[in-house]
Design an enzyme around this catalytic site. Structure first.
Site, PDB file in Angstrom:
ATOM      1  CE  LYS A  37       8.476  31.200 -23.993  1.00  0.00           C
ATOM      2  NZ  LYS A  37       7.485  31.017 -23.630  1.00  0.00           N
ATOM      3  NE  ARG A  55       0.990  21.298  -6.946  1.00  0.00           N
ATOM      4  CZ  ARG A  55       1.345  21.251  -5.785  1.00  0.00           C
ATOM      5  NH1 ARG A  55       0.799  21.132  -4.470  1.00  0.00           N
ATOM      6  NH2 ARG A  55       2.240  20.713  -5.229  1.00  0.00           N
ATOM      7  N   GLY A  89     -10.004  27.880 -11.421  1.00  0.00           N
ATOM      8  CA  GLY A  89      -9.169  28.184 -11.990  1.00  0.00           C
ATOM      9  C   GLY A  89      -8.162  27.663 -13.275  1.00  0.00           C
ATOM     10  CB  CYS A  95      -4.641  22.192 -16.191  1.00  0.00           C
ATOM     11  SG  CYS A  95      -3.137  23.055 -16.588  1.00  0.00           S
ATOM     12  CB  THR A 124      -2.817  17.870 -20.994  1.00  0.00           C
ATOM     13  OG1 THR A 124      -2.527  18.350 -20.400  1.00  0.00           O
ATOM     14  CG2 THR A 124      -4.499  17.283 -20.898  1.00  0.00           C
ATOM     15  NE  ARG A 176      -1.875  30.513 -18.824  1.00  0.00           N
ATOM     16  CZ  ARG A 176      -1.313  29.471 -19.352  1.00  0.00           C
ATOM     17  NH1 ARG A 176      -0.843  29.150 -20.772  1.00  0.00           N
ATOM     18  NH2 ARG A 176      -0.447  29.580 -18.403  1.00  0.00           N
ATOM     19  CG  ASN A 202      -6.010  18.492 -14.427  1.00  0.00           C
ATOM     20  OD1 ASN A 202      -4.695  18.381 -13.347  1.00  0.00           O
ATOM     21  ND2 ASN A 202      -5.342  19.089 -15.369  1.00  0.00           N
ATOM     22  CB  VAL A 215       4.750  22.366 -19.228  1.00  0.00           C
ATOM     23  CG1 VAL A 215       4.964  20.293 -19.923  1.00  0.00           C
ATOM     24  CG2 VAL A 215       3.251  22.144 -18.984  1.00  0.00           C
ATOM     25  CG  PHE A 250       0.211  14.470 -13.291  1.00  0.00           C
ATOM     26  CD1 PHE A 250      -0.700  14.192 -13.600  1.00  0.00           C
ATOM     27  CD2 PHE A 250       1.469  13.358 -13.244  1.00  0.00           C
ATOM     28  CE1 PHE A 250      -1.140  13.429 -13.834  1.00  0.00           C
ATOM     29  CE2 PHE A 250       0.990  11.878 -14.299  1.00  0.00           C
ATOM     30  CZ  PHE A 250      -0.461  11.973 -14.300  1.00  0.00           C
TER      31      PHE A 250
HETATM   32  C1  UDX Z   1      -3.385  22.351 -11.952  1.00  0.00           C
HETATM   33  C2  UDX Z   1      -3.007  20.704 -11.399  1.00  0.00           C
HETATM   34  O1  UDX Z   1      -3.185  21.060  -9.816  1.00  0.00           O
HETATM   35  C3  UDX Z   1      -2.043  20.179 -12.178  1.00  0.00           C
HETATM   36  O2  UDX Z   1      -1.403  18.800 -11.724  1.00  0.00           O
HETATM   37  C4  UDX Z   1      -1.953  19.999 -13.244  1.00  0.00           C
HETATM   38  O3  UDX Z   1      -0.581  19.705 -13.942  1.00  0.00           O
HETATM   39  C5  UDX Z   1      -2.029  21.128 -13.970  1.00  0.00           C
HETATM   40  O4  UDX Z   1      -3.760  22.102 -12.926  1.00  0.00           O
HETATM   41  P1  UDX Z   1      -3.190  24.131 -11.293  1.00  0.00           P
HETATM   42  O5  UDX Z   1      -3.455  25.033 -12.225  1.00  0.00           O
HETATM   43  O6  UDX Z   1      -1.137  24.652 -11.524  1.00  0.00           O
HETATM   44  O7  UDX Z   1      -2.550  22.889 -12.019  1.00  0.00           O
HETATM   45  O8  UDX Z   1      -3.610  24.614 -10.044  1.00  0.00           O
HETATM   46  P2  UDX Z   1      -3.551  24.069  -8.828  1.00  0.00           P
HETATM   47  O9  UDX Z   1      -2.541  24.366  -7.883  1.00  0.00           O
HETATM   48  O10 UDX Z   1      -4.316  22.949  -8.778  1.00  0.00           O
HETATM   49  O11 UDX Z   1      -5.335  25.042  -8.942  1.00  0.00           O
HETATM   50  C6  UDX Z   1      -6.753  24.614  -9.140  1.00  0.00           C
HETATM   51  C7  UDX Z   1      -7.532  25.741  -8.997  1.00  0.00           C
HETATM   52  O12 UDX Z   1      -7.922  25.271  -8.229  1.00  0.00           O
HETATM   53  C8  UDX Z   1      -7.381  27.541  -8.950  1.00  0.00           C
HETATM   54  O13 UDX Z   1      -7.853  28.114  -9.334  1.00  0.00           O
HETATM   55  C9  UDX Z   1      -6.945  27.421  -7.268  1.00  0.00           C
HETATM   56  O14 UDX Z   1      -7.080  28.325  -6.505  1.00  0.00           O
HETATM   57  C10 UDX Z   1      -8.028  26.188  -7.112  1.00  0.00           C
HETATM   58  N1  UDX Z   1      -8.749  25.816  -5.649  1.00  0.00           N
HETATM   59  C11 UDX Z   1      -6.747  25.226  -5.529  1.00  0.00           C
HETATM   60  C12 UDX Z   1      -8.733  26.454  -4.685  1.00  0.00           C
HETATM   61  O15 UDX Z   1      -9.938  26.648  -4.965  1.00  0.00           O
HETATM   62  N2  UDX Z   1      -8.862  25.031  -3.658  1.00  0.00           N
HETATM   63  C13 UDX Z   1      -7.863  24.287  -3.344  1.00  0.00           C
HETATM   64  O16 UDX Z   1      -7.939  24.013  -1.508  1.00  0.00           O
HETATM   65  C14 UDX Z   1      -6.842  23.970  -4.102  1.00  0.00           C
END
Ligand code: UDX
Length: 427
Positions: A31, A145, A248, A251, A117, A319, A199, A7, A143
């Site tokens: 880092k 991803r 997973g 977040c 968050t 993670r 989320n 972030v 937000f």
């Molecule tokens: C998420 C939120 O989307 C983002 O707005 C926030 O800031 C952080 O958390 P991220 O953790 O990067 O982002 O992953 P995301 O793309 O949202 O996917 C989350 C989980 O849902 C993953 O395990 C993904 O594989 C799963 N997923 C997502 C599905 O199983 N099916 C889908 O259609 C979409």
């Protein structure tokens, strides 16, 4: 920008690209020197380039030591981790420690902005910790991803800023003026809740889809057609409707637990959300059962080829990866795991990690797709079949084309879709 994780680094580099002068601070000296030399550790398309350009333009620098870095800032963003703490609540120690460290040296009028968050009420708590009326605290949730963080930052659906000092909230919103996104100006508590509410809604949506996928299997329907039919309804939308091995990442799991705890703290039993969390665990169990079924019911001694370990495609982040969670159960049940992920190397307990997809197929009783990397679709599945001992492919992401798998002489089963059995050839 205090904290240079996903972030902080993305926000810092992107704000610099919008023309702001950004100093990123971290406690990790090694880092900081890597970043100062333009070396970015995380897999995030476009980020290394933005870091390079920011440094070259003199708009982005990396330093150790928050106290000195904030002395002349107009805004300080807190981007430190808020991991899941004991009992599922967000652990705010890093946020509180940084606030205590810099509170007395912040210039008059400097906005102290929370990006991390944080549970509802944290802005108030930070304001008390700072103990100054000339430093407004503003919540500005992100937000982003993983894997598309730069694109998400530069093309956001919305900017949310919240404070009990609305002028300060508006001013923070203006930092993003170039992005031409709607800006929601709110009180602090509402802005803080937006992040959790969004989320957790995504998590609910996915648990719902995984439940419908399970119904599809039991009723002989096809989830890909069901979600296509649902998704055209604009009230539902077409995205975030793919079933899988469970949700997973860094977040969704921690934010769902944290919101349950926030609700408990005000005596609200958020059963809808706890059900979504339970359903997510049940989904992993169903995937394990599916894999066990593919190898004849007994995992002990079965050789399973695993394609994908990251929590989703496009990232090397492990993670709270559902893939790892499934693997650890398979391993506990005695399976022999050979795994490949294009973005992951090094050792992982309970499995052999190899650096080539074809190696996972060698002598495998079954091959399982756990992360939706596009390259798995384009493997030579006939060559995979030659290498395998068994004929079963379990595709937990519905990524592969079942016809290609069947043409290769293998059986395909996905999630919520009819199986495609290998053709029996009679010679
Ligand atoms: C998420 C939120 O989307 C983002 O707005 C926030 O800031 C952080 O958390 P991220 O953790 O990067 O982002 O992953 P995301 O793309 O949202 O996917 C989350 C989980 O849902 C993953 O395990 C993904 O594989 C799963 N997923 C997502 C599905 O199983 N099916 C889908 O259609 C979409």
């Amino acid at each position: 920008m205090v904290g240079t994780g996903y972030v902080g680094l993305t926000t810092g580099a992107c704000l610099a690209s919008l023309g702001h002068y950004v100093t990123c601070v971290d406690v990790d000296r090694a880092k900081v020197s890597r970043l100062s030399a333009g070396r970015v550790d995380i897999l995030e398309p476009g980020l290394a380039d933005l870091v390079d350009r920011g440094i070259a333009a003199g708009r982005l620098q990396f330093v150790v030591g928050a106290r000195d870095a904030v002395r002349h800032a107009q805004a300080v963003f807190l981007c430190v981790p808020t991991p899941m703490g004991a009992g599922g609540s967000a652990d705010l120690r890093a946020v509180e420690a940084v606030t205590a460290e810099i509170g007395d040296v912040l210039p008059r009028g400097c906005a102290l902005v929370t990006k991390s968050t944080v549970p509802v009420g944290t802005s108030k708590r930070i304001q008390e910790l700072v103990g100054r009326t000339d430093v407004p605290v503003v919540s500005n949730p992100e937000f982003l991803r993983e894997g598309t963080a730069v694109a998400d930052f530069l093309g956001p659906d919305r900017i949310v800023v919240g404070s009990d000092d609305l002028a300060a909230a508006r001013w923070v919103g203006e930092l993003y003026a170039e992005l031409d996104a709607p800006v929601v100006v709110a009180d602090a508590a509402s802005a803080e809740l937006v992040k959790y509410a969004a989320n957790c809604y995504l998590a609910l949506k996915l648990s719902y889809v995984n439940s419908i996928a399970e119904l599809c299997e039991r009723l002989g329907a096809d989830i890909s057609l069901v979600t296509e039919g649902m998704g055209y309804d604009r009230r539902i939308g077409r995205t975030f409707l793919k079933p899988g091995p469970g949700w997973g990442g860094s977040c969704l799991p921690k934010d769902t637990s944290a919101l349950v705890k926030v609700a408990e703290s005000v005596n609200y039993d958020f059963t809808m959300l706890t059900s979504a969390i339970d359903e997510n665990l049940a989904q992993r169990d169903r995937i394990v059962a599916k894999i066990a079924g593919a190898v004849g019911g007994t995992l002990a001694g079965a050789r399973i080829g695993v394609l994908g370990l990251a929590f989703k495609a496009g990232t090397n982040d492990l993670r709270d990866s559902p893939a790892l969670a499934v693997c650890s159960v398979l391993c506990a049940l005695g399976a022999d795991l050979i795994a490949y992920d294009p973005a992951v190397d090094g050792e992982i307990a309970g499995m052999t990690v190899v650096d080539d997809a074809y190696q996972v197929a060698k002598d495998a009783d079954a091959v399982v797709v756990l992360t939706e990397w596009a390259e798995f679709k384009h493997l030579d599945w006939a060559a995979m079949a030659e290498l395998m001992e068994g004929i079963d492919v379990v595709d937990t992401r519905n990524l592969l084309d079942p016809r290609v798998i069947v043409d290769a002489g293998l059986s395909w089963q996905g999630v919520g879709r009819p199986r495609a059995a290998a053709r029996i050839t009679v010679s």
